[in-house]
Design a protein around this motif. Structure first.
Motif, PDB file in Angstrom:
ATOM      1  N   VAL A  98       1.021  -0.790  -0.007  1.00 28.67           N
ATOM      2  CA  VAL A  98      -0.357  -0.238  -0.066  1.00 28.67           C
ATOM      3  C   VAL A  98       0.723   1.345  -0.152  1.00 28.67           C
ATOM      4  N   GLU A  99       1.875   1.393   0.719  1.00 28.05           N
ATOM      5  CA  GLU A  99       2.689   2.022   0.996  1.00 28.05           C
ATOM      6  C   GLU A  99       3.559   2.605  -0.697  1.00 28.05           C
ATOM      7  N   GLY A 100       4.060   1.121  -0.866  1.00 28.89           N
ATOM      8  CA  GLY A 100       4.614   1.662  -2.702  1.00 28.89           C
ATOM      9  C   GLY A 100       3.445   2.214  -3.487  1.00 28.89           C
TER      10      GLY A 100
ATOM     11  N   ARG B  46       3.642   6.235  -5.348  1.00 28.21           N
ATOM     12  CA  ARG B  46       3.123   5.961  -7.506  1.00 28.21           C
ATOM     13  C   ARG B  46       2.081   7.165  -7.618  1.00 28.21           C
ATOM     14  N   LEU B  47       1.613   7.175  -6.799  1.00 26.69           N
ATOM     15  CA  LEU B  47       0.023   8.025  -7.156  1.00 26.69           C
ATOM     16  C   LEU B  47       0.113   9.380  -6.911  1.00 26.69           C
ATOM     17  N   GLU B  48       1.783   9.450  -5.359  1.00 28.81           N
ATOM     18  CA  GLU B  48       1.954  11.230  -5.485  1.00 28.81           C
ATOM     19  C   GLU B  48       2.801  10.690  -6.244  1.00 28.81           C
ATOM     20  N   THR B  49       3.455  10.804  -7.222  1.00 26.55           N
ATOM     21  CA  THR B  49       4.507  10.430  -7.960  1.00 26.55           C
ATOM     22  C   THR B  49       3.993  10.550  -9.816  1.00 26.55           C
ATOM     23  N   ASN B  50       2.370   9.643  -9.952  1.00 23.72           N
ATOM     24  CA  ASN B  50       2.119  10.303 -10.856  1.00 23.72           C
ATOM     25  C   ASN B  50       0.899   9.683 -10.692  1.00 23.72           C
TER      26      ASN B  50
END
Length: 172
Positions: free
Chosen positions: A159-161, A165-169
């Protein structure tokens, strides 16, 4: 759902409607084509071939269009081309890819039907295929032997990963 219920004609109709809504989605085109093939009892009809060609042009590394286009070649009486395409797909696939068994089965069947030794067929890399996302069968097996605390820690890490990834894209 229709596919799981073994209602291929209904699945094809549903995919057809979805494809009408978004004809630029290459994955959807390939799924629609696959449903058409299933509704045609394994034959690759012309409409499915057109969809597969578009999907393959949009993403040459996608395995599904490559697989069904090879089947279409075999059905059109071009077993050497079909075998070359399947061997190329096999070559470009990551080790342990879930579709490799079906590719090998089809190679064996075409070779037997046409009396062609697959070893005599040259294959070229067309577009290497990335490892499918998500856990492998071995990962799932290993997770089953973990303690509940270890499983929760693994889930937290996933979930953290995904959150990073959502923050980056944000569109991912």
């Amino acid at each position: 759902s229709y596919g799981a219920l073994e209602r291929p004609a209904d699945a094809a109709a549903a995919y057809g409607r979805a494809y009408e809504l978004d004809p630029s989605d290459h994955g959807l085109a390939a799924d629609y084509a696959e449903a058409l093939v299933q509704a045609a009892d394994g034959k690759v009809p012309p409409q499915a071939q057109e969809l597969l060609a578009r999907a393959n042009q949009g993403d040459p590394s996608a395995p599904k269009p490559r697989f069904y286009l090879a089947i279409a070649k075999a059905q059109a009486g071009q077993p050497r081309d079909a075998l070359a395409m399947l061997k190329s797909l096999q070559r470009d696939s990551p080790e342990g890819a879930p579709w490799l068994a079906a590719v090998q089965e089809r190679i064996d069947a075409i070779a037997k039907e046409s009396s062609i030794d697959p070893a005599d067929i040259e294959s070229q890399s067309v577009a290497p295929i990335a490892q499918p996302a998500g856990p492998s069968a071995e990962d799932v097996q290993a997770a089953q032997s973990m303690t509940p605390e270890q499983q929760q820690e693994m889930i937290r890490g996933m979930v953290e990963g995904l959150a990073k990834r959502l923050e980056t894209n944000p569109n991912d």
